[in-house]
Design a protein around this motif. Structure first.
Motif, short mmCIF file in Angstrom:
data_model
loop_
_atom_site.label_atom_id
_atom_site.label_comp_id
_atom_site.label_asym_id
_atom_site.label_seq_id
_atom_site.Cartn_x
_atom_site.Cartn_y
_atom_site.Cartn_z
N ARG A 1 -56.13 78.50 9.37
CA ARG A 1 -57.36 77.68 9.38
C ARG A 1 -57.04 76.01 9.88
O ARG A 1 -55.88 75.35 9.53
CB ARG A 1 -57.66 77.19 8.06
N LEU A 2 -57.59 75.74 11.07
CA LEU A 2 -57.75 74.81 11.84
C LEU A 2 -57.63 73.60 11.65
O LEU A 2 -56.06 72.58 11.60
CB LEU A 2 -57.95 74.99 12.89
N TRP A 3 -58.42 73.60 10.68
CA TRP A 3 -57.88 71.92 9.91
C TRP A 3 -59.25 72.32 8.70
O TRP A 3 -60.95 72.78 8.54
CB TRP A 3 -59.61 70.93 10.20
N GLY A 4 -59.55 72.06 7.35
CA GLY A 4 -59.69 72.12 6.40
C GLY A 4 -59.68 73.11 5.46
O GLY A 4 -57.98 73.01 5.73
N ASN B 1 -56.02 69.48 5.55
CA ASN B 1 -54.76 69.14 6.77
C ASN B 1 -55.52 68.11 7.48
O ASN B 1 -56.05 67.48 7.65
CB ASN B 1 -54.39 70.11 7.36
N ASP B 2 -53.88 67.27 7.72
CA ASP B 2 -54.19 66.00 8.31
C ASP B 2 -55.01 66.52 9.98
O ASP B 2 -53.85 67.61 10.48
CB ASP B 2 -52.90 65.08 8.88
N MET B 3 -55.39 65.34 10.17
CA MET B 3 -55.89 66.18 12.16
C MET B 3 -55.51 65.30 12.85
O MET B 3 -55.32 63.43 12.59
CB MET B 3 -57.26 65.59 11.83
N PHE C 1 -52.05 67.72 17.35
CA PHE C 1 -51.60 69.12 17.47
C PHE C 1 -52.91 69.96 17.22
O PHE C 1 -53.58 70.69 17.17
CB PHE C 1 -50.30 69.52 16.66
N VAL C 2 -53.71 69.44 16.10
CA VAL C 2 -54.59 70.34 15.49
C VAL C 2 -55.60 70.13 16.17
O VAL C 2 -56.62 70.68 17.07
CB VAL C 2 -55.20 70.25 14.46
N ALA C 3 -55.89 68.46 17.20
CA ALA C 3 -56.73 68.62 17.85
C ALA C 3 -56.75 69.72 18.73
O ALA C 3 -57.95 69.86 19.79
CB ALA C 3 -57.22 66.95 18.33
N ALA C 4 -55.63 69.37 20.01
CA ALA C 4 -55.24 70.29 21.19
C ALA C 4 -55.74 71.66 20.58
O ALA C 4 -56.19 72.40 21.82
CB ALA C 4 -53.89 70.33 21.13
#
Length: 315
Positions: free
Chosen positions: A232-235, A291-293, A296-299
């Motif tokens: 999971r990238l985010w969520g 998880n925090d945005m 590194f996640v945005a990239a």
């Protein structure tokens, strides 16, 4: 930032078409893992529908030596609107891929294709045959429809203006980091957003989002991918802009895909765009469960440079 200056002729989002070298692997992912249904195929091409959607397909996959976005497709109310849009674009100096014509993709219809200001191919069509679809059942973790698509752009101010000035999209909300705007949500109907742009280092696909039946189905779909070992990238979390839930993953070609549900509907005539600063974490995730945005996640969603700019797809 901007408001539309032309009459809106686009009614809704239809599908996103992407190409990649690892076609077989990508085709298996969208059917067996993501939950779409293949409704037509040919050598190196797959048309994938969402079970709850009347659209003939919401994703088209095509085998190609290079990864690229083939096109983003929208609907219009009728052939007269397709013709009117084409006439407007020609008068504005927009380069067409082809003039309005009868289409030979599943469902037929009548459509026009053109390049946007950065070279993406956009299609607008009408009179596409409605696909027989069904109501998604409770606890069934498969997409109802394609919800929205966002693209990366190094020139977001100009690109957002292009879509409002040429296609009649309206700006709904904007995300920022302090005084730097980073994300723009655009609408073509009463859904908070169907399209949008993210500030990035180059033009590329950012993410495609798929609507689930409800929160339970959203969580079941999220859990299924987690159990299968997909990162999971985010969520999972819930956005403030759009009030929709989110879980982001990567498909087999490295494109970001999202499960979502309960995207906000708005009153088009009274809505006033907001500017949300993501330095307040509640502006990105009101639940506080994701998880925090961070950078590194945005990239991970900046994606590869799109190789399809100002190059018409072969079909």
């Amino acid at each position: 930032m901007t408001t539309n200056t032309v009459a809106p002729l686009i009614t809704h989002l239809r599908h996103v078409d992407i190409a990649m070298p690892n076609f077989a692997e990508q085709r298996a992912f969208y059917q067996e893992t993501w939950g779409l249904t293949e409704t037509a195929h040919d050598s190196g091409v797959s048309f994938l529908a969402a079970e709850g959607s009347p659209e003939q397909y919401v994703v088209r996959l095509r085998q190609d030596g290079q990864k690229r976005t083939d096109l983003i497709a929208f609907g219009a109310a009728g052939p007269a609107d397709v013709d009117a849009l084409a006439e407007r674009l020609i008068a504005q100096g927009v380069r067409l891929v082809h003039e309005p014509r009868v289409m030979d993709t599943p469902g037929g219809g009548y459509g026009v294709q053109f390049f946007d200001n950065e070279g993406r191919v956009v299609e607008v069509s009408a009179d596409v045959a409605v696909r027989k679809h069904r109501k998604i059942e409770a606890r069934e973790p498969v997409p109802v429809k394609l919800s929205h698509v966002l693209m990366n752009t190094p020139t977001p101010e100009a690109t957002v203006r292009w879509y409002t000035d040429h296609l009649g999209f309206r700006l709904t909300d904007t995300m920022c980091i302090g005084d730097r705007e980073i994300m723009w949500f655009l609408r073509c109907n009463t859904f908070h957003h169907s399209f949008g742009f993210v500030r990035g280092p180059h033009a590329a696909f950012h993410h495609a989002s798929f609507e689930m039946r409800g929160i339970d189905e959203f969580m079941r779909g999220t859990g299924r991918l987690h159990r299968l070992g997909y990162e999971r990238l985010w969520g999972p979390g819930r956005h403030l802009a759009g009030d929709n839930s989110f879980s982001y993953f990567l498909d087999k070609a490295g494109n970001t895909v999202e499960y979502t549900t309960e995207v906000e509907t708005i009153d088009q005539d009274t809505w006033h765009p907001h500017l949300y600063d993501v330095r307040d974490p509640a502006n990105s995730d009101v639940w506080g469960t994701a998880n925090d945005m961070n950078e590194f996640v945005a990239a991970r969603s900046q994606n590869d440079v799109d190789r399809g700019l100002f190059v018409a797809p072969p079909m």
